[in-house]
Design a protein around this motif. Sequence first.
Motif, PDB file in Angstrom:
ATOM      1  N   UNK A  23       0.827  -1.207   0.000  1.00  0.00           N
ATOM      2  CA  UNK A  23       0.000   0.000   0.000  1.00  0.00           C
ATOM      3  C   UNK A  23       0.860   1.256   0.000  1.00  0.00           C
ATOM      4  N   UNK A  24       1.937   1.260   0.780  1.00  0.00           N
ATOM      5  CA  UNK A  24       2.828   2.416   0.818  1.00  0.00           C
ATOM      6  C   UNK A  24       3.492   2.640  -0.528  1.00  0.00           C
ATOM      7  N   UNK A  25       3.924   1.546  -1.181  1.00  0.00           N
ATOM      8  CA  UNK A  25       4.532   1.682  -2.501  1.00  0.00           C
ATOM      9  C   UNK A  25       3.535   2.234  -3.514  1.00  0.00           C
ATOM     10  N   UNK A  26       2.294   1.775  -3.458  1.00  0.00           N
ATOM     11  CA  UNK A  26       1.265   2.277  -4.372  1.00  0.00           C
ATOM     12  C   UNK A  26       0.983   3.755  -4.125  1.00  0.00           C
ATOM     13  N   UNK A  27       0.951   4.169  -2.852  1.00  0.00           N
ATOM     14  CA  UNK A  27       0.717   5.581  -2.551  1.00  0.00           C
ATOM     15  C   UNK A  27       1.859   6.435  -3.064  1.00  0.00           C
ATOM     16  N   UNK A  28       3.099   5.983  -2.902  1.00  0.00           N
ATOM     17  CA  UNK A  28       4.243   6.723  -3.415  1.00  0.00           C
ATOM     18  C   UNK A  28       4.198   6.817  -4.934  1.00  0.00           C
ATOM     19  N   UNK A  29       3.826   5.709  -5.585  1.00  0.00           N
ATOM     20  CA  UNK A  29       3.743   5.689  -7.045  1.00  0.00           C
ATOM     21  C   UNK A  29       2.657   6.644  -7.538  1.00  0.00           C
ATOM     22  N   UNK A  30       1.495   6.640  -6.874  1.00  0.00           N
ATOM     23  CA  UNK A  30       0.408   7.534  -7.272  1.00  0.00           C
ATOM     24  C   UNK A  30       0.807   8.989  -7.073  1.00  0.00           C
ATOM     25  N   UNK A  31       1.496   9.288  -5.986  1.00  0.00           N
ATOM     26  CA  UNK A  31       1.931  10.667  -5.749  1.00  0.00           C
ATOM     27  C   UNK A  31       2.896  11.114  -6.840  1.00  0.00           C
ATOM     28  N   UNK A  32       3.843  10.249  -7.199  1.00  0.00           N
ATOM     29  CA  UNK A  32       4.805  10.591  -8.251  1.00  0.00           C
ATOM     30  C   UNK A  32       4.091  10.802  -9.584  1.00  0.00           C
ATOM     31  N   UNK A  33       3.116   9.955  -9.881  1.00  0.00           N
ATOM     32  CA  UNK A  33       2.363  10.112 -11.127  1.00  0.00           C
ATOM     33  C   UNK A  33       1.586  11.417 -11.140  1.00  0.00           C
ATOM     34  N   UNK A  34       0.988  11.802 -10.009  1.00  0.00           N
ATOM     35  CA  UNK A  34       0.253  13.069  -9.937  1.00  0.00           C
ATOM     36  C   UNK A  34       1.177  14.248 -10.167  1.00  0.00           C
ATOM     37  N   UNK A  35       2.356  14.212  -9.556  1.00  0.00           N
ATOM     38  CA  UNK A  35       3.304  15.321  -9.702  1.00  0.00           C
ATOM     39  C   UNK A  35       3.754  15.463 -11.142  1.00  0.00           C
ATOM     40  N   UNK A  36       4.087  14.349 -11.791  1.00  0.00           N
ATOM     41  CA  UNK A  36       4.530  14.439 -13.184  1.00  0.00           C
ATOM     42  C   UNK A  36       3.397  14.882 -14.104  1.00  0.00           C
ATOM     43  N   UNK A  37       2.169  14.421 -13.839  1.00  0.00           N
ATOM     44  CA  UNK A  37       1.036  14.837 -14.650  1.00  0.00           C
ATOM     45  C   UNK A  37       0.781  16.334 -14.497  1.00  0.00           C
ATOM     46  N   UNK A  38       0.832  16.844 -13.270  1.00  0.00           N
ATOM     47  CA  UNK A  38       0.645  18.280 -13.062  1.00  0.00           C
ATOM     48  C   UNK A  38       1.739  19.085 -13.732  1.00  0.00           C
ATOM     49  N   UNK A  39       2.970  18.598 -13.710  1.00  0.00           N
ATOM     50  CA  UNK A  39       4.066  19.301 -14.377  1.00  0.00           C
ATOM     51  C   UNK A  39       3.836  19.337 -15.885  1.00  0.00           C
ATOM     52  N   UNK A  40       3.373  18.232 -16.458  1.00  0.00           N
ATOM     53  CA  UNK A  40       3.081  18.208 -17.894  1.00  0.00           C
ATOM     54  C   UNK A  40       1.940  19.148 -18.246  1.00  0.00           C
ATOM     55  N   UNK A  41       0.888  19.167 -17.402  1.00  0.00           N
ATOM     56  CA  UNK A  41      -0.245  20.061 -17.657  1.00  0.00           C
ATOM     57  C   UNK A  41       0.185  21.522 -17.557  1.00  0.00           C
ATOM     58  N   UNK A  42       1.005  21.840 -16.561  1.00  0.00           N
ATOM     59  CA  UNK A  42       1.471  23.213 -16.397  1.00  0.00           C
ATOM     60  C   UNK A  42       2.336  23.635 -17.586  1.00  0.00           C
ATOM     61  N   UNK A  43       3.180  22.732 -18.071  1.00  0.00           N
ATOM     62  CA  UNK A  43       4.023  23.035 -19.224  1.00  0.00           C
ATOM     63  C   UNK A  43       3.176  23.275 -20.469  1.00  0.00           C
ATOM     64  N   UNK A  44       2.093  22.522 -20.609  1.00  0.00           N
ATOM     65  CA  UNK A  44       1.227  22.705 -21.768  1.00  0.00           C
ATOM     66  C   UNK A  44       0.478  24.029 -21.679  1.00  0.00           C
ATOM     67  N   UNK A  45      -0.008  24.365 -20.490  1.00  0.00           N
ATOM     68  CA  UNK A  45      -0.754  25.610 -20.318  1.00  0.00           C
ATOM     69  C   UNK A  45       0.169  26.810 -20.461  1.00  0.00           C
ATOM     70  N   UNK A  46       1.327  26.742 -19.819  1.00  0.00           N
ATOM     71  CA  UNK A  46       2.261  27.864 -19.832  1.00  0.00           C
ATOM     72  C   UNK A  46       3.295  27.704 -20.935  1.00  0.00           C
ATOM     73  N   UNK A  47       2.861  27.230 -22.077  1.00  0.00           N
ATOM     74  CA  UNK A  47       3.762  27.021 -23.199  1.00  0.00           C
ATOM     75  C   UNK A  47       4.166  28.338 -23.849  1.00  0.00           C
ATOM     76  N   UNK A  48       4.514  28.260 -25.122  1.00  0.00           N
ATOM     77  CA  UNK A  48       5.013  29.423 -25.848  1.00  0.00           C
ATOM     78  C   UNK A  48       3.966  30.527 -25.970  1.00  0.00           C
ATOM     79  N   UNK A  49       2.705  30.165 -26.125  1.00  0.00           N
ATOM     80  CA  UNK A  49       1.670  31.166 -26.330  1.00  0.00           C
ATOM     81  C   UNK A  49       1.107  31.740 -25.045  1.00  0.00           C
ATOM     82  N   UNK A  50       1.561  31.262 -23.897  1.00  0.00           N
ATOM     83  CA  UNK A  50       1.014  31.719 -22.618  1.00  0.00           C
ATOM     84  C   UNK A  50       1.656  33.035 -22.203  1.00  0.00           C
TER      85      UNK A  50
END
Length: 101
Positions: A23-50
């Motif tokens: 369970x702890x490993x799954x929680x760590x994995x989910x947290x890492x996935x959320x962080x990377x997904x948010x970073x990708x979303x932020x990069x897309x929103x704040x891209x060249x045209x932002x």
Amino acid sequence: MSRPLHFGKPKVSAKNDAKCDKMELNQDKQFTQKVTLLARMRARIEGDGYVKAGTVGTADRTVHELVVSDEALKPKCGAGEPNEPVYEWARNVNCPDCLGT
């Protein structure tokens, strides 16, 4: 006669320990996935045209285009004093100097 409270350790099975570890490993994995997904979303929103827009000091009607300099937001046209606070807004830029350059 009852036992004292400190008598012996509670018995824990290896099966429950493995479940807790999984369970702890799954929680760590989910947290890492959320962080990377948010970073990708932020990069897309704040891209060249932002464009970041905001006001300087107490002048709330003039909205400047903001650029990052020295890890701080500054107006593109250089308006305002060096120590004045810069507030980021979700508004359209209307400063003629920022739009012209």
